[in-house]
Enzyme design. Structure first.
Site, short mmCIF file in Angstrom:
data_model
loop_
_atom_site.label_atom_id
_atom_site.label_comp_id
_atom_site.label_asym_id
_atom_site.label_seq_id
_atom_site.Cartn_x
_atom_site.Cartn_y
_atom_site.Cartn_z
CE1 TYR A 75 19.32 11.24 3.42
CE2 TYR A 75 17.48 12.29 2.31
CZ TYR A 75 18.19 12.03 3.46
OH TYR A 75 17.76 12.55 4.64
N PRO B 102 5.15 5.27 10.35
CG PRO B 102 3.11 4.95 9.27
CD PRO B 102 3.77 4.84 10.61
N GLY B 103 6.37 7.47 7.83
CA GLY B 103 6.46 8.87 7.42
C GLY B 103 6.36 8.94 5.90
CB CYS C 271 26.40 29.27 -6.33
SG CYS C 271 25.64 30.68 -7.11
NE ARG D 104 14.08 11.92 -0.13
CZ ARG D 104 14.20 10.98 -1.05
NH1 ARG D 104 13.95 11.21 -2.32
NH2 ARG D 104 14.56 9.77 -0.70
C1 LIG Z 1 12.59 6.64 14.73
C2 LIG Z 1 12.01 6.86 13.39
N1 LIG Z 1 10.73 6.48 13.19
C3 LIG Z 1 10.14 6.66 11.99
C4 LIG Z 1 10.81 7.25 10.94
C5 LIG Z 1 10.09 7.45 9.65
O1 LIG Z 1 10.65 6.68 8.66
P1 LIG Z 1 9.96 6.56 7.23
O2 LIG Z 1 9.78 7.94 6.72
O3 LIG Z 1 10.93 5.79 6.43
O4 LIG Z 1 8.68 5.84 7.39
C6 LIG Z 1 12.14 7.65 11.11
C7 LIG Z 1 12.88 8.25 10.00
O5 LIG Z 1 14.00 8.63 10.07
C8 LIG Z 1 12.75 7.46 12.38
O6 LIG Z 1 14.01 7.83 12.60
#
Ligand SMILES: Cc1ncc(COP(=O)(O)O)c(C=O)c1O
Length: 413
Positions: A314, A272-273, A341, A310
């Site tokens: 996106y 998770p990120g 700009c 973002r």
């Molecule tokens: C291989 C991989 N793992 C984990 C992540 C993290 O994803 P998230 O921020 O949606 O949890 C990413 C995001 O691009 C990814 O490419």
């Protein structure tokens, strides 16, 4: 979005127990502010939701790689998902044990792989045949135990998310097809310096339902069924975060209960990120001008796409709120824009705010992930400082200082 850590009290926006305006008095604007408490609560929430699988959580450093943020998450027991040697370097500096680092990425260089193997990272997620050969060659030169590898599978599923963050469809550059994975596994003897112990998938970020992930996990388990040596399944990141009260996303428990029955008995890894850091962070900006033009009100702030790309990249929505809670319910729509700009330098369209004046502060919410890490010096703008409000909720530190004009020319000869 507002939450337990980023909320109004007595008419003022707070990060935990610290008024945002107090931080701004010291740092100026624009400034990123993160709640360590919220970050660690998010990590705990994921650990609890997936507890039945007892997963190894590897925080995806690409979401926010500030050393203080990384250090906090590592300190709470997570490993790190790194996609470059630079991220491995940061993870080690922040206190990660090398064996708790997964090195992923679609185009790792020989230098990066050499560094990763020298450091003895725990896993390398392989994304192509050429990389297998390269790892094998480098590992044989280093005269150390075989490199532990997971193969990244592209399950060819369509994730319900913005196309720019979908990675698991057949047309994407990511991962290996089932056919190539079978081929690699049939020829493992050609890679004596590699131990293939895992399989990895990541079908996209900000996933709006569990269906594609379930489908991807099912395809993954079917693929590895004939190979009993592969018992580790890394299901990547992608847990979603609500960016507005109207955004309907499954909660993390829903993901966990959809996947747990499938994955019982395997060693499971998660990356998770966004879900850990997005709603723990805000970007605070000052109003420079209010401009009425062509029947529209533009709120021109000192934050821009250079600090938060973002919305432009996106079409992402971020809630934008005044730092001083409006005393009146009367609001009007503003296009919140920056000084850069570019026509796309818009942080929010039609944002309902009370009547704004130059100097008034606004906070762009849910900006902790893919914010500062993607900031640039475009238009020769020094990047903003990052502040972390510590777990006691009261003390805070500048975790990265504001860049200066000298920083902008530092690398030019
Ligand atoms: C291989 C991989 N793992 C984990 C992540 C993290 O994803 P998230 O921020 O949606 O949890 C990413 C995001 O691009 C990814 O490419």
């Amino acid at each position: 979005m507002l939450n337990e850590s980023i909320c109004y009290r007595d008419g003022k926006l707070f990060c935990d127990d610290v008024p945002i305006a107090d931080i701004v008095t010291e740092t100026g604007t624009p400034v990123y502010i993160y709640s360590k408490r919220r970050t660690l609560d998010n990590l705990k929430h994921i650990q609890t939701a997936f507890a039945a699988l007892n997963p190894h959580i590897h925080y995806s450093a690409k979401a926010n790689a500030n050393l203080a943020v990384l250090g906090a998450i590592i300190g709470a027991g997570a490993g790190v998902d790194a996609v470059s040697a630079g991220e491995i370097h940061r993870a080690l500096l922040a206190g990660a044990a090398a064996e708790e680092i997964v090195f992923a990425g679609v185009g790792k260089t020989a230098d990066e792989l050499t560094y990763a193997l020298e450091q003895s990272v725990g896993w390398i997620n392989v994304e192509n045949m050429g990389e297998m050969k390269l790892i094998d060659t480098i590992a044989s030169r280093q005269n150390r135990p075989p490199a532990r590898v997971a193969l990244r599978f592209n399950p060819d599923v369509t994730a319900d998310t913005h196309p720019n963050i979908a990675t698991g469809h057949g047309g994407a550059k990511f991962g290996l097809s089932a056919e190539v994975i079978r081929d690699i596994l049939a020829r493992q003897a050609e890679y004596p310096n590699i131990q293939i112990e895992g399989i990895h998938i990541h079908i996209g970020s900000q996933l709006h339902n569990t269906a594609a992930t379930q489908q991807a996990v099912e395809a993954t388990l079917e693929l590895i069924a004939p190979y009993p040596a592969i018992r580790t399944v890394n299901i990547g990141g992608g847990l979603p975060v609500a960016y507005s009260p109207e955004e309907h996303i499954p909660d993390w428990e829903t993901f966990a209960s959809a996947l747990t029955p499938l994955l019982m008995g395997y060693t499971v890894m998660l990356e998770p990120g966004r879900s850990i850091i997005a709603d723990a962070g805000i970007l605070v900006a000052s109003t420079l001008y209010v401009k009425e033009q062509a029947g529209q009100s533009f709120l021109i702030t000192d934050a821009s796409i250079a600090e938060l790309i973002r919305p432009a990249l996106y079409e992402a929505h971020h809630e934008i709120v005044p730092v001083k809670e409006p005393s009146t319910v009367s609001t009007q729509p503003y296009h919140v824009v920056g000084p850069v700009c570019e026509t796309t330098d818009v942080l929010g369209r039609g944002v309902r705010l009370p009547k704004m004046e130059p100097g008034d502060l606004v906070a762009v919410l849910t900006a902790g992930a893919y914010g500062m890490v993607m900031a640039s010096n475009y238009n020769q703008r020094p990047r903003p400082p990052e502040v972390v409000v510590l777990e006691d909720g009261q003390s805070w530190q500048i975790a990265r200082r504001r860049e200066t004009w000298d920083d902008l020319t530092r690398y030019e000869l």
